[in-house]
Design a protein around this motif. Structure first.
Motif, mmCIF file in Angstrom:
data_model
loop_
_atom_site.group_PDB
_atom_site.id
_atom_site.type_symbol
_atom_site.label_atom_id
_atom_site.label_comp_id
_atom_site.label_asym_id
_atom_site.label_seq_id
_atom_site.Cartn_x
_atom_site.Cartn_y
_atom_site.Cartn_z
ATOM 1 N N ALA A 47 0.858 -1.186 0.088
ATOM 2 C CA ALA A 47 -0.034 0.121 -0.148
ATOM 3 C C ALA A 47 0.813 1.212 -0.089
ATOM 4 O O ALA A 47 0.473 2.375 -0.735
ATOM 5 N N TRP A 104 -7.964 5.283 -0.544
ATOM 6 C CA TRP A 104 -8.190 6.486 -1.655
ATOM 7 C C TRP A 104 -9.586 6.881 -2.299
ATOM 8 O O TRP A 104 -9.858 7.823 -2.745
ATOM 9 N N PHE A 476 -2.250 6.846 -5.216
ATOM 10 C CA PHE A 476 -2.140 5.397 -4.288
ATOM 11 C C PHE A 476 -1.725 4.474 -5.621
ATOM 12 O O PHE A 476 -2.509 4.064 -6.403
#
Length: 579
Positions: A47, A104, A476
């Protein structure tokens, strides 16, 4: 009468005094869910990783942890005495995984991110409960078969059926980095790979908790897993192979610019696209590919352009004229993404004021060739749930209005997007091409259906092209890598290569075995030009589709249902005995 209705024929009844407390069951469940979440998180694209300065998204270095991730939940489901409390604990314990990979979404739909995370957390909890219920009736078979079957049944239900399907974060996904296991997808799709992955841990459960017959079944399952990894027949062999130079034109338009652009920004972004296309053509590309919906004009198709000109005059088609002029200059065929509005007409809303309306709006792929727009186009068959359509909710207008007012759907998206009706493939210099759009690349049945259209027409598909806009992920990059990972599985299932072109990245050339041959960094613009070996292929999965997933769904539902029935029978018997 036994004191514990949960006991299966293959395990001894625990004394009542050993029954764990509610707090202990919940706590153990939370720990199991947390372990599952952490292992899954580490096994997938991280992540916190950034792919804005690397030419190829790095493989998940700890993919093998994905083989262990289902084990805590499987163990809990097989041994739990307070299944619902344990399942609730699992759901809560898994929350860090869903938060890390979906935070996100808050920038797209702040109200929608919370229901989404809660919805995803429910499923590992249901896996624990489902395994526990199935053990009631099927415990003698042992966990090596029961656990992976129930697990895949739930994955298939979430991934392909409910709310249009969300087939992300499946147990088999990390195995994309281990070809001996991943190539089983060519026989049964990702559901078969997930079954094999979960079975690896379930065999250990059988050795510890199963009866003698259950342990034998466990060893048999081990043999099946090993055979699946060693067998080469899963791989599809191309009927013919040739090399074609294909260019993916990666734009880097932030999502805010696409949602609320100024006229000047639209013109500048379109000019950048054409500049990159001309560069790719000059470097010898034989086919150009763009991201989805990059054409900014009102209409790209001839009928739409004629209708628009009849309403507003020829100037309304300025972007179309510029595009076709650029295309005539370099002469290289191009697959380009655009919205399509059918039945354009002017409507007078008040005296002297006209507005333009249309019958349907579609997310489409067009082929430019020979200086013009080819009449055949592909319209997206499966709009993205809660991004382009509202599953079930669209059927109730007042509920749809409430949901949109709350803001659960993606901000800036057109929820009036219509479904395409035809499976269309393109004849190009690169061969026959299927072009699933964006989220469709994560929907195996959609991709397989497109390939079948070519086969039925006597023109087998030789290459897949995926156009997408991944600007929604913002910064992201792990989300971009996950979206690419989904697409890579389609290559393993079908035996075909893929060119993936994404606004903001990750654009990539993917081999038949799911490996990334080349890619561009995230959040950058550029041209990915590569030699792609194209050629028709046929795999077992292309012939039988998701039969394995449906079988698991039916068997899993039967196993869980029989467990529920046994529980009710035990309660009735207990009540009668107490009278």
């Amino acid at each position: 009468m036994p004191s514990d209705a949960d006991a299966s024929p293959s395990e001894p009844v625990q004394p009542a005094e050993r029954r764990p407390s509610a707090r202990a069951s919940f706590g153990i469940g939370t720990g199991a869910g947390l372990a599952y979440g952490v292992l899954t998180l580490l096994a997938l694209p991280l992540a916190g990783a950034s792919f804005d300065a690397v030419d190829s998204p790095p493989a998940s270095p700890a993919w093998f942890l994905g083989l262990l991730a289902p084990l805590p939940i499987a163990w809990l489901g097989w041994t739990a005495r307070r299944r619902w409390l344990a399942g609730l604990g699992v759901a809560i314990g898994s929350l860090p995984l869903w938060v890390a990979h979906h935070a996100w979404v808050s920038s797209v739909s702040f109200a929608g991110v919370f229901p989404l995370i809660a919805y995803l957390a429910v499923w590992p909890g249901l896996a624990a409960v489902g395994i526990s219920l199935a053990r009631r009736r099927c415990g003698s078979i042992g966990p090596a078969v029961v656990v992976p079957t129930v697990w895949v049944a739930l994955e298939f239900l979430r991934g392909e059926i409910l709310f249009g399907g969300y087939a992300w974060f499946l147990a088999g996904h990390p195995a994309i980095e281990f070809l001996p296991l991943a190539r089983a997808a060519a026989a049964g799709g990702v559901p078969l790979v997930s079954w094999l992955v979960v079975a690896i841990g379930a065999v250990a459960l059988a050795a510890r908790y199963g009866s003698r017959s259950a342990r034998r079944i466990g060893w048999a399952v081990s043999a099946v897993v090993i055979a699946a990894m060693l067998s080469g027949w899963f791989r599809g062999s191309p009927e013919s192979t040739r090399t074609v130079r294909i260019a993916a034109i990666q734009t880097n338009v932030p999502q805010n610019n696409k949602q609320f652009p100024s006229p000047e920004q639209v013109a500048a972004d379109f000019a950048d696209l054409l500049r990159l296309a001309e560069r790719a053509a000059a470097e010898g590309a034989e086919l150009l590919v763009t991201p989805e919906t990059v054409f900014p004009g009102l209409a790209l198709d001839q009928d739409g352009a004629d209708r628009a000109a009849g309403i507003y005059g020829d100037s309304i088609n300025a972007y179309r004229d510029i595009l076709l002029g650029s295309h005539r200059e370099h002469g290289v065929p191009m697959l380009i993404g655009s919205l399509t509005r059918t039945g354009l007409e002017a409507v007078e809303t008040e005296p002297g004021v006209r507005t333009i309306e249309w019958d349907r709006i579609l997310n489409s792929v067009y082929l430019l060739e020979g200086g013009g727009v080819m009449p055949v186009r592909y319209d997206k068959l499966r709009p993205m749930a809660f991004g382009e359509t509202l599953p079930y909710i669209d059927a109730v207008p007042w509920l749809r209005d409430v949901v949109l007012r709350i803001g659960i759907g993606a901000s800036g998206m057109d929820f009036g997007l219509d479904r395409g009706t035809d499976r269309v493939v393109f004849g190009t210099p690169a061969g026959v091409v299927a072009a699933p759009i964006c989220f469709e690349s994560s929907m195996a049945p959609v991709v397989r259906g497109l390939l079948s259209a070519g086969t039925d027409a006597g023109t087998p598909v030789e290459l897949m092209v995926v156009m997408t806009n991944d600007g929604w992920f913002g910064r992201f990059d792990a989300g971009r890598a996950m979206h690419l990972l989904q697409a890579r599985w389609r290559c393993l299932e079908t035996g075909l290569p893929m060119v993936r072109c994404a606004n903001t990245g990750l654009s990539a050339i993917v081999e038949r075995d799911g490996s990334v041959a080349a890619s561009l960094p995230a959040r950058s613009e550029g041209v990915l030009l590569g030699e792609v070996g194209v050629g028709a292929a046929m795999t077992v999965y292309r012939r039988v589709g998701d039969a394995f997933g449906w079988i698991c769904l039916l068997l899993g539902a039967a196993a869980v249902g029989s467990g529920v029935g046994r529980r009710r029978a035990a309660r009735v018997s207990g009540s009668a005995g107490g009278v």
